[in-house]
Design a protein around this motif. Sequence first.
Motif, mmCIF file in Angstrom:
data_model
loop_
_atom_site.group_PDB
_atom_site.id
_atom_site.type_symbol
_atom_site.label_atom_id
_atom_site.label_comp_id
_atom_site.label_asym_id
_atom_site.label_seq_id
_atom_site.Cartn_x
_atom_site.Cartn_y
_atom_site.Cartn_z
ATOM 1 N N GLY A 139 0.777 -1.233 0.000
ATOM 2 C CA GLY A 139 0.000 0.000 0.000
ATOM 3 C C GLY A 139 0.809 1.285 0.000
ATOM 4 O O GLY A 139 0.252 2.360 0.097
ATOM 5 N N PHE A 140 2.123 1.181 -0.092
ATOM 6 C CA PHE A 140 2.917 2.405 -0.033
ATOM 7 C C PHE A 140 4.045 2.322 -1.051
ATOM 8 O O PHE A 140 4.968 1.548 -0.871
ATOM 9 C CB PHE A 140 3.498 2.585 1.374
ATOM 10 C CG PHE A 140 4.269 3.868 1.547
ATOM 11 C CD1 PHE A 140 3.653 4.982 2.102
ATOM 12 C CD2 PHE A 140 5.591 3.972 1.152
ATOM 13 C CE1 PHE A 140 4.344 6.174 2.257
ATOM 14 C CE2 PHE A 140 6.286 5.167 1.308
ATOM 15 C CZ PHE A 140 5.664 6.270 1.857
ATOM 16 N N HIS A 141 3.938 3.093 -2.120
ATOM 17 C CA HIS A 141 5.018 3.099 -3.121
ATOM 18 C C HIS A 141 5.684 4.473 -3.165
ATOM 19 O O HIS A 141 6.876 4.599 -3.099
ATOM 20 C CB HIS A 141 4.481 2.682 -4.473
ATOM 21 C CG HIS A 141 3.872 1.322 -4.417
ATOM 22 N ND1 HIS A 141 2.523 1.099 -4.532
ATOM 23 C CD2 HIS A 141 4.434 0.116 -4.184
ATOM 24 C CE1 HIS A 141 2.290 -0.202 -4.396
ATOM 25 N NE2 HIS A 141 3.423 -0.823 -4.182
ATOM 26 N N TYR A 142 4.841 5.488 -3.294
ATOM 27 C CA TYR A 142 5.322 6.848 -3.117
ATOM 28 C C TYR A 142 4.153 7.659 -2.616
ATOM 29 O O TYR A 142 3.009 7.213 -2.649
ATOM 30 C CB TYR A 142 5.908 7.437 -4.414
ATOM 31 C CG TYR A 142 4.957 7.522 -5.579
ATOM 32 C CD1 TYR A 142 3.920 8.459 -5.599
ATOM 33 C CD2 TYR A 142 5.099 6.683 -6.691
ATOM 34 C CE1 TYR A 142 3.059 8.543 -6.672
ATOM 35 C CE2 TYR A 142 4.234 6.767 -7.762
ATOM 36 C CZ TYR A 142 3.214 7.699 -7.756
ATOM 37 O OH TYR A 142 2.360 7.787 -8.812
ATOM 38 N N GLY B 205 7.180 1.393 3.151
ATOM 39 C CA GLY B 205 6.182 1.610 4.197
ATOM 40 C C GLY B 205 6.604 1.076 5.559
ATOM 41 O O GLY B 205 6.236 1.636 6.595
ATOM 42 N N GLN B 206 7.412 0.010 5.544
ATOM 43 C CA GLN B 206 7.802 -0.589 6.823
ATOM 44 C C GLN B 206 8.609 0.391 7.669
ATOM 45 O O GLN B 206 8.470 0.425 8.895
ATOM 46 C CB GLN B 206 8.624 -1.868 6.573
ATOM 47 C CG GLN B 206 8.865 -2.685 7.825
ATOM 48 C CD GLN B 206 7.552 -3.158 8.460
ATOM 49 O OE1 GLN B 206 6.667 -3.652 7.768
ATOM 50 N NE2 GLN B 206 7.411 -2.963 9.765
ATOM 51 N N THR B 207 9.430 1.214 7.009
ATOM 52 C CA THR B 207 10.224 2.197 7.746
ATOM 53 C C THR B 207 9.305 3.211 8.422
ATOM 54 O O THR B 207 9.585 3.687 9.530
ATOM 55 C CB THR B 207 11.158 2.970 6.779
ATOM 56 O OG1 THR B 207 11.570 2.089 5.769
ATOM 57 C CG2 THR B 207 12.340 3.536 7.497
ATOM 58 N N VAL B 208 8.224 3.557 7.714
ATOM 59 C CA VAL B 208 7.266 4.501 8.289
ATOM 60 C C VAL B 208 6.588 3.864 9.508
ATOM 61 O O VAL B 208 6.461 4.486 10.566
ATOM 62 C CB VAL B 208 6.206 4.925 7.237
ATOM 63 C CG1 VAL B 208 5.215 5.900 7.839
ATOM 64 C CG2 VAL B 208 6.889 5.529 6.011
ATOM 65 N N VAL B 209 6.172 2.599 9.341
ATOM 66 C CA VAL B 209 5.542 1.891 10.459
ATOM 67 C C VAL B 209 6.503 1.844 11.651
ATOM 68 O O VAL B 209 6.134 2.183 12.781
ATOM 69 C CB VAL B 209 5.148 0.446 10.051
ATOM 70 C CG1 VAL B 209 4.604 -0.329 11.242
ATOM 71 C CG2 VAL B 209 4.129 0.480 8.918
ATOM 72 N N ASP B 210 7.741 1.454 11.375
ATOM 73 C CA ASP B 210 8.734 1.351 12.459
ATOM 74 C C ASP B 210 8.971 2.706 13.115
ATOM 75 O O ASP B 210 9.141 2.793 14.339
ATOM 76 C CB ASP B 210 10.054 0.786 11.917
ATOM 77 C CG ASP B 210 9.927 -0.668 11.471
ATOM 78 O OD1 ASP B 210 8.943 -1.317 11.882
ATOM 79 O OD2 ASP B 210 10.778 -1.140 10.695
#
Lengths: 500, 87
Positions: free
Chosen positions: A54-57, A217-222
């Motif tokens: 769900g997150f590409h740019y 997106g995982q970096t954003v979640v983290d």
Amino acid sequence: MKTDVVVIGSGISGLTAATLLALAGKDVVIVERRNLFGGSIRRFKRNGVGFDVGFHYTGCLGDGEILDLLWKRCGVRDRVEVDPVFPDGYDQYEFFGGNTVVRGYFSYARVGEELKSCFPGEKAGIDSYLREIRDVCSQVPFYNPDLPLAPFLRGYKSRPRPLASFLDSVTTDPELRSVLAAPAFLYGVPLNQCSLETHALVAHGYYSGAYTVKGGGQTVVDGFLAALEKAGAKLLSSSKAVSIRVDGDRVAGVEIEDGKCIACSDVIFSGHPSSVPGMVPDSVFRPAYRKRLLTLKNSLSMFAVFGTAEKDFRVQANGLNYYLLPEGGEMLSADDSTPPALRSMMIASTGGEWPEFKPSLRNGIIILRPGFWEDVKAFAVSRPGNRAAGYEKFKAEVGAEMVETAEKRWGHFTGRIEPFAVGTPLTFRDELAAPGGCVYGAMHCLDQFTPDVRTRLPGLYLAGQSTLMTGVVGASIGGMTAAGEIVGLEPFWESLRSWC
Amino acid sequence: MITDDELCRKVIEVLAQEFELDPEEMVPEATLYDDLGLDSLDAVDMVVVLEKTFGMKVTDEAALRSIRTVDDLMQFVIRLRAEQSRA
């Protein structure tokens, strides 16, 4: 357990709401039904490659833009590495069998120039299209943070105008029309139901700049998880909220599937609103509202192929997303009567490797194509790991056809594509708890009012893509608004604006 | 086509059901907000119910905003139907 606010769901909307509230001094607990946090912006890993679903740019990460403001306020901006894609970044649009290639630059000036050079007879129409998109968004506080928030949210809004007739008024060129309508892929509404206003909200972000985040997106979640921990919020995974307790006329707590109850005075529900009536006593909502939530029309779903490309996509190609559009047709078909093979398609690099693998060895790609619930309805009564007979065959056929089409069209920069996994509307339904597999929540379209963040039950707020707007930006705004409603909307908005 | 009176009775009946109101209290001079306890959040549902039940399209926001009483609402619906059946 006792807290001030329970946030149900840990997608970007829930994470944003929870962090803002924790920083405003509230005791916050997030409950997430899955074992991992992050909803649809979480990465999943297959064969050693990380895939973003769900997150590409995203747009709105420029200095002082809404997502930048929110991430700075939440203490997330410093935890992620943001790369602006402009000035030369673009999405590319091509047509089945045709020769036209149009670059959709992430800049008003560049996209205007490009469109005029591809469609020289349509200059006036292109200008009026771009002007209208800007005009609509200049009145929206999320794009113009100098505006107050409450009048925008509370005021009566004019009925949306049909995008199709607006496009008719600016051009008769079918290919230009398709390219102008293309951002619909980012909110999941077929053109005959698109409103100019919703289109403008999404397209404006797109034409104003795109940003990627290193690690996806995982970096954003983290980043959010670290910020939440620092702010003292609690996070519970594998904790499905099954009901919302009401005491007198106010929210009193959330019950979890395992029998636990978390007492609280406010709840933010960030999932699909159609789940809400089943979680509260019948008497809480008037029949009209209950019916509206239960019968919301949903955005489109997708077919997705996750795999690797033989060549490094990012070295071979300068664009981010490559779209293939039906000749003279529309980005999103009106219904499932258009066979999958004749629908639009998009390919993108998944934006990065899983750290332990060298990027040159694993070129993760994702191919997406619009899907309808009707495409998979025959297999509806099944769950992951126990699908109905014939489903695997159906899925393999759709996936193989998508790979074949992609190799034929983009093989010069992808080389051979090896698929690892195929997702269908059924996958999206079960993975994201999204009715009909909708990837953008309830449809923001003509003839439908999506639900307000506030509900008639004091202490219960909705967030997520179904409320105000779609995508990472839309879901974040929904979460921000829900948090704002709890702590006092206008002062909250003012403090956010003055943060940077 | 049903008469205006029948239309009004139908509107009362549907709204009473959808918003759990007492039809007895829905007298012409009753105000929607103070007397009947509806609020701004109900306004959208009201539009949805009117459009779905009567197949009309509520587009005149200014008129919608000026509705205060049950009678205002009835006049609004009657006018809307007349306009849209002509169109």
